[in-house]
Design an enzyme around this catalytic site. Structure first.
Site, mmCIF file in Angstrom:
data_model
loop_
_atom_site.group_PDB
_atom_site.id
_atom_site.type_symbol
_atom_site.label_atom_id
_atom_site.label_comp_id
_atom_site.label_asym_id
_atom_site.label_seq_id
_atom_site.Cartn_x
_atom_site.Cartn_y
_atom_site.Cartn_z
ATOM 1 C CB THR A 49 -1.087 0.076 1.195
ATOM 2 O OG1 THR A 49 -0.184 -0.179 2.402
ATOM 3 C CG2 THR A 49 -2.009 -1.214 1.133
ATOM 4 C CB THR B 230 1.175 5.713 3.559
ATOM 5 O OG1 THR B 230 0.588 6.742 3.120
ATOM 6 C CG2 THR B 230 2.243 6.430 4.737
ATOM 7 C CB CYS B 231 2.681 0.653 3.994
ATOM 8 S SG CYS B 231 1.034 0.847 4.821
ATOM 9 C CB SER B 232 5.044 0.746 -0.647
ATOM 10 O OG SER B 232 4.296 -0.327 -0.211
#
Length: 256
Positions: A115, A117-119
């Site tokens: 996803t 922001t996570c990445s």
């Protein structure tokens, strides 16, 4: 009595109990649906998620400083070269004792592998600051998500994390990564036990995932926790990212 008729009768009884409460104008009766073990809630378990913004049924109270992390088993994949072939991996049960007992550990949890922001920020920030965080008296750093071991490995490789192919010092290795270790909570057991389960079914089609947070765990107990927005929110439109980042964690650790 048919299942439909039985359900209708239970729902009717629930409505009658609401009417009996007769709250003042503009107020919602605090016990509108009775107790969590009432027949009505057993028929409609999703009602639990409406009570005070609480999460899915079975979720614990949100973790706080001083609380003990839940005892669960993570279903992981580790390298086993004896298997051979293109996919030399086998299953391994890794418990919370393996991860936390006698250690000071940082965990940051996020809604999902791959996803945005996570990445782009969350995992890369901790990967970049891995050595600096460990230098503050931290034994290991884990990234946790409600994804299975296959997805977490694929995401780590896609992120450019360097795989650990031989050293088995960490319980997730060999076959996980050299720096930040990716911890699969595929069944959501740890996330529920931390009181961090949330659903984004209507917002993103995710279903049950982890709310974004970071935590320092010292020998199985929460030393410090940073929860985005201050609380878990269900089907929340925005995905806040203000306090669970690596810089905030590093600032806290350097202050100790």
């Amino acid at each position: 009595m048919s299942k439909i008729a039985r359900t209708a009768a239970l729902f009717s009884a629930g409505l009658m109990s609401c009417a009996a409460a007769s709250p003042a104008a503009g107020q919602v009766p605090r016990r509108m649906f009775g107790s969590a073990s009432s027949p009505l809630l057993k028929q409609f378990p999703r009602v639990l998620s409406l009570r005070g913004g609480a999460g899915p049924a079975g979720m614990a109270t949100m973790a706080a400083e001083g609380s003990t992390v839940p005892a669960v088993t993570f279903k992981c994949r580790v390298r086993d070269e004896k298997i051979g072939g293109d996919n030399p991996f086998t299953w391994k049960d890794v418990t919370t004792d393996h991860i936390f007992k006698g250690k000071r550990v940082v965990v940051f949890a996020l809604p999902g592998a791959f996803t945005p922001t996570c990445s782009s920020t969350h995992l890369p920030g901790y990967e970049k600051n891995y050595d600096a965080i460990k230098a503050c008296g931290v034994d290991e750093i884990y990234c946790l998500s409600v994804n299975d071991a296959f997805v977490m490995r694929s995401w780590g490789l896609a992120q450019g994390c360097e795989e650990e192919k031989s050293d088995a010092a960490n319980p997730l290795n060999p076959g996980n990564f050299k720096k930040v270790k990716l911890l699969p909570d595929g069944a959501c057991l740890f996330t529920r036990g931390m009181g961090m389960s949330c659903t984004w079914d209507s917002e993103r089609g995710f279903g049950e995932r982890s709310w974004r947070y970071s935590v320092v765990v010292n020998d199985g107990k929460v030393e410090k926790i940073f929860v985005e927005g201050g609380a878990v929110m269900q089907n929340h439109g925005p995905d806040p990212f203000e306090c669970s980042d690596a810089d905030t964690m590093l600032k806290y650790l350097k202050s100790k």
